[in-house]
Design a protein around this motif. Structure first.
Motif, mmCIF file in Angstrom:
data_model
loop_
_atom_site.group_PDB
_atom_site.id
_atom_site.type_symbol
_atom_site.label_atom_id
_atom_site.label_comp_id
_atom_site.label_asym_id
_atom_site.label_seq_id
_atom_site.Cartn_x
_atom_site.Cartn_y
_atom_site.Cartn_z
ATOM 1 N N GLU A 24 -41.149 -34.085 -2.995
ATOM 2 C CA GLU A 24 -40.117 -33.489 -2.151
ATOM 3 C C GLU A 24 -39.223 -32.555 -2.955
ATOM 4 O OE1 GLU A 24 -37.900 -36.477 -0.052
ATOM 5 O OE2 GLU A 24 -39.677 -37.201 0.999
ATOM 6 N N ALA A 25 -38.843 -32.971 -4.158
ATOM 7 C CA ALA A 25 -37.996 -32.137 -5.017
ATOM 8 C C ALA A 25 -38.725 -30.852 -5.405
ATOM 9 C CB ALA A 25 -37.577 -32.909 -6.260
ATOM 10 N N LEU A 26 -40.028 -30.954 -5.659
ATOM 11 C CA LEU A 26 -40.815 -29.773 -6.021
ATOM 12 C C LEU A 26 -40.780 -28.750 -4.888
ATOM 13 C CD1 LEU A 26 -42.880 -28.125 -7.663
ATOM 14 C CD2 LEU A 26 -44.659 -29.588 -6.689
ATOM 15 N N PHE A 27 -41.033 -29.179 -3.676
ATOM 16 C CA PHE A 27 -41.069 -28.235 -2.557
ATOM 17 C C PHE A 27 -39.674 -27.783 -2.135
ATOM 18 C CE2 PHE A 27 -45.383 -29.923 -2.142
ATOM 19 C CZ PHE A 27 -46.073 -28.737 -2.006
ATOM 20 N N ARG A 28 -38.646 -28.598 -2.391
ATOM 21 C CA ARG A 28 -37.286 -28.219 -2.024
ATOM 22 C C ARG A 28 -36.687 -27.259 -3.050
ATOM 23 N NH1 ARG A 28 -33.934 -32.076 -3.285
ATOM 24 N NH2 ARG A 28 -35.384 -33.670 -2.566
ATOM 25 N N LYS A 29 -36.869 -27.542 -4.346
ATOM 26 C CA LYS A 29 -36.211 -26.771 -5.397
ATOM 27 C C LYS A 29 -37.127 -25.792 -6.120
ATOM 28 C CE LYS A 29 -33.078 -30.595 -6.365
ATOM 29 N NZ LYS A 29 -32.702 -31.616 -7.349
ATOM 30 N N GLY A 30 -38.426 -25.897 -5.907
ATOM 31 C CA GLY A 30 -39.373 -25.072 -6.640
ATOM 32 C C GLY A 30 -39.483 -23.659 -6.084
ATOM 33 N N LYS A 31 -40.063 -22.797 -6.870
ATOM 34 C CA LYS A 31 -40.317 -21.406 -6.479
ATOM 35 C C LYS A 31 -41.806 -21.257 -6.208
ATOM 36 C CE LYS A 31 -36.101 -20.239 -7.467
ATOM 37 N NZ LYS A 31 -35.137 -20.090 -6.411
ATOM 38 N N GLY A 32 -42.143 -20.515 -5.173
ATOM 39 C CA GLY A 32 -43.536 -20.392 -4.791
ATOM 40 C C GLY A 32 -44.045 -18.965 -4.821
ATOM 41 N N PHE A 33 -45.344 -18.839 -4.945
ATOM 42 C CA PHE A 33 -46.032 -17.556 -4.868
ATOM 43 C C PHE A 33 -47.473 -17.832 -4.484
ATOM 44 C CE2 PHE A 33 -46.402 -19.002 -9.217
ATOM 45 C CZ PHE A 33 -47.731 -18.761 -9.542
ATOM 46 N N SER A 34 -48.194 -16.779 -4.118
ATOM 47 C CA SER A 34 -49.582 -16.934 -3.691
ATOM 48 C C SER A 34 -50.525 -16.206 -4.628
ATOM 49 C CB SER A 34 -49.777 -16.377 -2.284
ATOM 50 O OG SER A 34 -49.127 -17.184 -1.353
ATOM 51 N N VAL A 35 -51.617 -16.856 -4.925
ATOM 52 C CA VAL A 35 -52.759 -16.267 -5.614
ATOM 53 C C VAL A 35 -53.958 -16.759 -4.818
ATOM 54 C CG1 VAL A 35 -54.117 -16.171 -7.731
ATOM 55 C CG2 VAL A 35 -51.634 -16.327 -7.876
ATOM 56 N N VAL A 44 -46.743 -18.520 -16.319
ATOM 57 C CA VAL A 44 -46.249 -18.181 -17.655
ATOM 58 C C VAL A 44 -45.355 -16.945 -17.594
ATOM 59 C CG1 VAL A 44 -46.948 -17.371 -19.942
ATOM 60 C CG2 VAL A 44 -48.183 -19.258 -18.866
ATOM 61 N N LYS A 45 -45.796 -15.942 -16.857
ATOM 62 C CA LYS A 45 -45.026 -14.704 -16.730
ATOM 63 C C LYS A 45 -43.675 -14.967 -16.058
ATOM 64 C CE LYS A 45 -46.588 -11.431 -14.017
ATOM 65 N NZ LYS A 45 -47.378 -10.310 -13.471
ATOM 66 N N LYS A 46 -43.661 -15.770 -15.008
ATOM 67 C CA LYS A 46 -42.409 -16.084 -14.318
ATOM 68 C C LYS A 46 -41.472 -16.871 -15.235
ATOM 69 C CE LYS A 46 -43.945 -15.912 -9.557
ATOM 70 N NZ LYS A 46 -43.144 -14.766 -9.186
ATOM 71 N N HIS A 47 -42.023 -17.774 -16.030
ATOM 72 C CA HIS A 47 -41.181 -18.536 -16.953
ATOM 73 C C HIS A 47 -40.578 -17.630 -18.024
ATOM 74 C CE1 HIS A 47 -39.558 -21.566 -19.512
ATOM 75 N NE2 HIS A 47 -40.318 -21.167 -20.510
ATOM 76 N N ALA A 78 -39.946 -14.431 -17.787
ATOM 77 C CA ALA A 78 -38.924 -13.596 -17.153
ATOM 78 C C ALA A 78 -37.646 -14.408 -16.923
ATOM 79 C CB ALA A 78 -39.450 -13.045 -15.837
ATOM 80 N N HIS A 79 -37.789 -15.636 -16.485
ATOM 81 C CA HIS A 79 -36.631 -16.494 -16.259
ATOM 82 C C HIS A 79 -35.923 -16.793 -17.576
ATOM 83 C CE1 HIS A 79 -34.061 -19.812 -15.696
ATOM 84 N NE2 HIS A 79 -34.682 -20.415 -14.718
ATOM 85 N N ARG A 80 -36.702 -17.011 -18.614
ATOM 86 C CA ARG A 80 -36.162 -17.317 -19.932
ATOM 87 C C ARG A 80 -35.361 -16.145 -20.496
ATOM 88 N NH1 ARG A 80 -39.754 -17.949 -24.845
ATOM 89 N NH2 ARG A 80 -38.188 -18.399 -26.358
ATOM 90 N N LYS A 81 -35.882 -14.917 -20.333
ATOM 91 C CA LYS A 81 -35.163 -13.735 -20.799
ATOM 92 C C LYS A 81 -33.893 -13.519 -19.990
ATOM 93 C CE LYS A 81 -39.049 -11.061 -22.537
ATOM 94 N NZ LYS A 81 -39.889 -9.880 -22.335
ATOM 95 N N HIS A 82 -33.972 -13.754 -18.701
ATOM 96 C CA HIS A 82 -32.834 -13.524 -17.811
ATOM 97 C C HIS A 82 -31.704 -14.522 -18.046
ATOM 98 C CE1 HIS A 82 -30.519 -13.354 -14.062
ATOM 99 N NE2 HIS A 82 -30.942 -12.110 -13.994
ATOM 100 N N SER A 83 -32.057 -15.761 -18.410
ATOM 101 C CA SER A 83 -31.046 -16.801 -18.588
ATOM 102 C C SER A 83 -30.357 -16.749 -19.950
ATOM 103 C CB SER A 83 -31.670 -18.188 -18.372
ATOM 104 O OG SER A 83 -32.649 -18.432 -19.358
ATOM 105 N N ARG A 84 -30.827 -15.924 -20.840
ATOM 106 C CA ARG A 84 -30.192 -15.825 -22.174
ATOM 107 C C ARG A 84 -28.914 -15.083 -22.126
ATOM 108 N NH1 ARG A 84 -34.886 -14.937 -26.674
ATOM 109 N NH2 ARG A 84 -35.763 -16.971 -26.432
#
Length: 136
Positions: free
Chosen positions: A20-31, A125-128, A130-136
C-alpha cells in the motif's frame, strides 16, 4: 551484502502495508509491457535491500496457467537484470521497492521481457540519479 543472481524471499515485496505504501507514495512510469512503480526509502539501520512485487491482472489473463507463466518470465528477467539497483542501494545506503505490473494482453517472449526489464531498470537508475542531483 552482495546480490547474486538468485531471487530469495527477502527480495519479494509481500506485506500488505508495504505494498500500500509503495502504490501510495511511489512514483510510476511505463515501459511496455510493464507499469513500474518505484519507492526509494532510507535505510534506518537496516541493510540496503531491493524488493520487487510482480503482478499480472486476472482481467487480462483469465487462466491461472497463463498468469503464472507471465510471472515466471518476469521474475526470471528481474533476477538476471537486478544488479545495477543493488549497486545504487549499497552506494547511497537506501532501500528500494519496485512493483512490476504486466499490462499487455499477450504473453511476450522471454527475450523481449528480458530487454524490457533491462530498460525499466535503466529508467529506475536514471530517475534515481536525477533525484539525487536535484536533492543536493
Amino acid at each position: 551484502m552482495t546480490a547474486k543472481e538468485d531471487f530469495r524471499k527477502h527480495e519479494r515485496l509481500c506485506k500488505e502495508n508495504d505494498i500500500e505504501a509503495l502504490f501510495r507514495k511511489g512514483k510510476g512510469f511505463s515501459v511496455y509491457p510493464f507499469r513500474v512503480v518505484v519507492r526509494f526509502r532510507p535505510c534506518d539501520g537496516h541493510p540496503a535491500t531491493v524488493r520487487v512485487l510482480v503482478s499480472v491482472s486476472k482481467k487480462r489473463f483469465r487462466h491461472a496457467v497463463k498468469r503464472n507463466r507471465v510471472k515466471r518470465l518476469m521474475r526470471e528477467a528481474w533476477r538476471k537484470n537486478k544488479m545495477p539497483l543493488y549497486e545504487i542501494c549499497q552506494r547511497d545506503n537506501i532501500s528500494l521497492d519496485v512493483a512490476l505490473v504486466y499490462t499487455a494482453t499477450v504473453i511476450h517472449s522471454y527475450g523481449e521481457m528480458f530487454n524490457k526489464t533491462q530498460k525499466a531498470i535503466k529508467e529506475i537508475v536514471k530517475k534515481h540519479e536525477a533525484h539525487r542531483k536535484h536533492s543536493r
